[in-house]
Design an enzyme around this catalytic site. Structure first.
Site, PDB file in Angstrom:
ATOM      1  N   GLY A 169      -6.030   4.407   4.266  1.00 27.17           N
ATOM      2  CA  GLY A 169      -6.803   4.420   3.053  1.00 27.17           C
ATOM      3  C   GLY A 169      -8.113   5.196   3.125  1.00 27.17           C
ATOM      4  O   GLY A 169      -8.656   4.854   3.992  1.00 27.17           O
ATOM      5  N   GLY A 202      -0.803  -4.245   1.336  1.00 24.00           N
ATOM      6  CA  GLY A 202       0.333  -4.278   0.748  1.00 24.00           C
ATOM      7  C   GLY A 202       0.499  -4.435  -0.999  1.00 24.00           C
ATOM      8  O   GLY A 202      -0.529  -4.375  -1.530  1.00 24.00           O
TER       9      GLY A 202
END
Ligand code: AMP
Length: 490
Positions: free
Chosen positions: A40, A116
């Site tokens: 990320g 997630g």
């Protein structure tokens, strides 16, 4: 999942890290997050507990842009810390969505971060809002916070367990209270989470590469459906307790971790990612041989598979494409003229290794086909005689709802074409072959796929989703993008 403004779905890709009982907790968390940066790149946050209170820094941008200076670290005192890196596809990566999220509860504060997606997050969110909850972000993590806050249980750990029992999907969660660091993995173990140790200080991290960077020991994986509670007792001792609140079931790690997402030097569920990728390339060479002069990887993702392909086929491996590492996913292409350079911003052909040659181009995966189209064209323009595209994973036919950023199904290359021939024509290659699903299973697990009980989460390739897709079904098959917008609307 949350709102997307640019036409793509906004499903988050993330990495999490946490450490308990270490004097340099914040600095070590920053280093751990730096090692997880590939999971990320758009935002990073760290929360610490020290001097009797929680401290939080959340920023848009890379870890290295914000957490390397002494002043920032000084604002994060304490011997317990946790952090998060996040990727989402739009300007809606507003600060209010950057994790860890924090809430004051009746028995003290709690910070939570997750990697997630919850497949019933929207349903729960609506129920919470209908019952008076005020949501400040569009992140599913906030739903967990609310569920923790509303749990009738007494201890924070029991409340946490109560909350995750209501959530479905793929997740690795880390939570920090005044005395506890908690790590949890969903019942299928779709997303990875490891337990580490640095001279007695317990650590949770999405991948083992975050332990390597700080010289910590890789103790074990947090198991699927396991909640691990690390606690600093009043006498200073640190205890580690394991709870299994879900009915036992076999672990099903997401195959995409091995194909693309995890760093090659990480060990995911006991398997070295680099080695599995090389095996994918070897199996690809066995399944899809071609006469050629040179094997060229699409860097960086395709490199280990290309090495495997070259070793198995005996065709020389060369770096026929050079990658510019200073172009992140956040690169803004300001004018139409610059945009026209397209892939060249990131990849350049190494003409000397390509001109006049029959090239086997190896990539890890094809999602929309945008990269393949541009790279094949670039290789041809550099003078290749033939271009044979080999993909070290099967065709992606289904969207992900568990924390990998894939577009809606209709945008996937495999769904836009009737057959392989049509796909090949579209990307402009002389031939195109994908690794078979059994070839992938063999590379990762050493055995073919068990159709009754698949050993991995493989829905991207098979459509076999390991959990009910509650939000998707309840919203009458709305696309993930539409669901995201509903979530934003509350
Ligand atoms: P596409 O151009 O849409 O076909 O994407 C395929 C390329 O993106 C491959 O080179 C992959 O290495 C890379 N890739 C695969 N999955 C992802 C993902 N979830 N996020 C970003 N890049 C990806």
């Amino acid at each position: 999942m949350d709102l997307d403004l640019d036409g793509d779905t906004l499903r988050e890709e993330c990495g999490v890290f946490g450490i308990l009982d270490h004097p340099d907790a914040a600095a070590l968390t920053a280093l751990g997050l730096h090692a997880l940066q590939h999971r990320g790149q758009e935002a990073a946050g760290i929360v610490t507990y020290g001097e009797g209170q929680f401290h939080s820094e959340r920023h848009l941008g890379l870890v290295g842009d914000h957490y390397t200076d002494a002043a920032t670290l000084a604002r994060l005192p304490g011997s317990a810390a946790m952090g998060h890196v996040r990727y989402s596809t739009t300007g809606e990566t507003v600060l209010r969505n950057v994790q860890p999220l924090f809430a004051e509860l009746s028995e003290g504060g709690i910070a939570i971060a997750h990697n997630g997606n919850f497949t019933n997050g929207l349903k729960l969110r609506r129920e919470l809002i209908a019952n008076g909850a005020i949501c400040q972000s569009t992140s599913d993590t906030e739903v967990v916070l609310h569920l923790v806050a509303r749990s009738p249980q007494k201890s924070s750990a029991d409340r946490f367990v109560d909350a995750i029992k209501q959530m479905q999907g793929g997740y690795a969660l880390v939570a920090l209270t005044r005395t506890k660091l908690i790590g949890a993995r969903d019942p299928n173990g779709i997303r990875p989470l490891v337990l580490g140790d640095l001279n007695g200080s317990p650590i949770f991290a999405s991948e083992s590469c975050a332990l390597d960077i700080i010289g910590a020991k890789h103790v074990r994986d947090v198991e699927n459906g396991e909640v691990v509670i690390c606690e600093r007792k009043a006498d200073g001792a640190v205890t580690i307790e394991s709870i299994k609140p879900f009915p036992p079931r076999p672990e099903r790690v997401c195959l995409f971790e091995y194909v693309y997402f995890a760093r090659p030097d990480s060990i995911v569920a006991g398997r070295q990612v680099y080695t599995t990728r090389k095996h994918m390339g070897m199996n690809l060479a066995k399944e899809a041989a071609v006469e050629a002069d040179v094997v060229v990887p699409v860097p960086d993702g395709g490199t280990p598979a290309a090495i495997g392909y070259a070793q198995e086929s005996g065709i020389p491996f060369e770096l026929g494409i050079i990658r510019n590492h200073y172009v992140g996913r956040t690169f803004i292409e300001p004018t139409q003229q610059i945009r026209a350079f397209g892939v060249k911003l990131k990849h350049s052909a190494n003409r000397a290794e390509i001109e006049g040659k029959r090239v086997v181009l190896v990539d890890d995966s094809i999602v929309r086909g945008t990269t393949s189209l541009k790279i094949v064209q670039m290789i041809r323009e550099a003078g290749a005689k033939e271009v044979h595209l080999r993909v070290a994973s099967p065709m992606i036919t289904h969207s992900d709802y568990y924390g990998i950023n894939t577009p809606d199904p209709e945008a996937l290359l495999a769904n836009q074409h009737a057959d392989l021939q049509s796909m090949c024509k579209y990307v402009g290659a002389d031939s195109l072959q994908f690794l078979s699903i059994d070839g992938l299973y063999d590379a990762v697990g050493g055995i073919p796929r068990n159709a009754q009980e698949p050993q991995f989460t493989d829905h991207c390739f098979t459509g076999d989703y390991p959990t009910p897709l509650v939000d998707l079904v309840e919203e009458n098959g709305r696309s993930p993008k539409q669901l995201s917008m509903l979530r934003e609307a509350g």
